[in-house]
Design an enzyme around this catalytic site. Sequence first.
Site, mmCIF file in Angstrom:
data_model
loop_
_atom_site.group_PDB
_atom_site.id
_atom_site.type_symbol
_atom_site.label_atom_id
_atom_site.label_comp_id
_atom_site.label_asym_id
_atom_site.label_seq_id
_atom_site.Cartn_x
_atom_site.Cartn_y
_atom_site.Cartn_z
ATOM 1 N N SER A 151 7.230 -13.088 -11.531
ATOM 2 C CA SER A 151 7.163 -11.646 -11.326
ATOM 3 C C SER A 151 8.238 -10.952 -12.170
ATOM 4 C CB SER A 151 7.310 -11.325 -9.840
ATOM 5 O OG SER A 151 6.948 -10.012 -9.568
ATOM 6 N N ASP A 322 -4.215 -12.918 -8.039
ATOM 7 C CA ASP A 322 -3.130 -11.963 -8.275
ATOM 8 C C ASP A 322 -3.692 -10.721 -8.968
ATOM 9 O OD1 ASP A 322 -0.853 -10.559 -8.958
ATOM 10 O OD2 ASP A 322 0.132 -12.228 -9.986
ATOM 11 N N HIS A 355 -0.405 -12.325 -5.478
ATOM 12 C CA HIS A 355 0.780 -12.371 -6.341
ATOM 13 C C HIS A 355 1.871 -13.275 -5.766
ATOM 14 C CE1 HIS A 355 3.725 -11.083 -9.242
ATOM 15 N NE2 HIS A 355 4.548 -10.687 -8.283
ATOM 16 N N ASP A 356 1.996 -13.300 -4.461
ATOM 17 C CA ASP A 356 3.043 -14.106 -3.822
ATOM 18 C C ASP A 356 2.799 -15.609 -3.930
ATOM 19 O OD1 ASP A 356 4.885 -12.262 -3.094
ATOM 20 O OD2 ASP A 356 4.344 -12.177 -0.974
#
Length: 375
Positions: A151, A322, A355-356
């Site tokens: 990220s 994501d 995304h995590d």
Amino acid sequence: MADAEALLAQSHVLEHAAPLALDGGQALTGVRVAYETYGTLNADKSNAVIIFHALTGDQCVASPHPITGKPGWWVRMVGPGKPIDTDRFFIICANVLGGCYGTTGPASLGPDGQPYAMRFPVITIRDMVRAQVGILDALGIEQLHAVVGGSMGGMQALSFAANWPERTRAALVIASTARHTAQNIAFHEVGRQAIMADPKWKGGDYYAGGKGPDKGLAVARMAAHITYLSEEGMHEKFGRKLQDRTEKTFGFDADFQVESYLRHQGLSFTDRFDANSYLYITRAMDYFDLAEEVAGGEGGGRLADAFRASKARFCLVSFDTDWLYPTAESRTIAHALNAAGAPVSFVELSAPFGHDSFLLDVPALDRVIAGFLKQ
């Protein structure tokens, strides 16, 4: 807001002797960078790896957090025998410039003895990296084995490889991007406006009055947290299930489980993060445009040119769920690296967490990271 002193008691601290020149044209004096290390630096100092953290992370990558008591944010990945093996590598992880965990940020005291607050200069991703390069100089590390980041950490890894090309042999970039899209900027702007609309923000001068703009910061976190999840994951976890009740209340309490979850995420965030740091760090992410950064002009530059001087190996990883930094963003970077003639491997992994995913249990990611770093 985080108790930076508790972290400083645990962390190493680099004091920059000279003012730190910033991309915005200003110079920041008295900069200190809090960082932690794991493993042992070998005799020729060739086994060092920097891990750059994401937006709300910190230097406690693999050690218990002295404020929250929780394990390190990437403890599943960093440690003896783990994919980022501390039996083999010397790991450095620093809190970013503008942060609130011991590194100089808006809550730090300025030359007049008062918190900078909104007098703190606007910073960039490259400024964050510049502050951390000083750690390598202090430790006598000429070249890293690798830089690693997910990220916002991936943005820092890209900026490091592009702007200090001689100082790393490899770069591992996970779930990241070479620049923010309009949608990315829009979500951040919602969060910033929520903070600044909170009457307790007080133009950023809330440090002397106890609690700051917690309600605004909580809303900012709730909006951002949605982008970290996938639609599939949210549906599977929450669906339309009600929270501790069997019927709707026909009011505005947290009827649905997903509402209760987001409220908890927002409120717990205010216990460990500074609202002004959130403003500055999200602004740095929105300003990030690697092609523009290297070209030195707004809207200019080719992304491939950012990697012309690099001799590093690159590995890019994305996740199929994501939607914050989708696979297309990593593919764009891979194409630029190909155009620059840089060695690059790229893989899209399947994971349900959005995304995590880079922070959660994805065994395929473990194998990719371990394999890349062992080369």
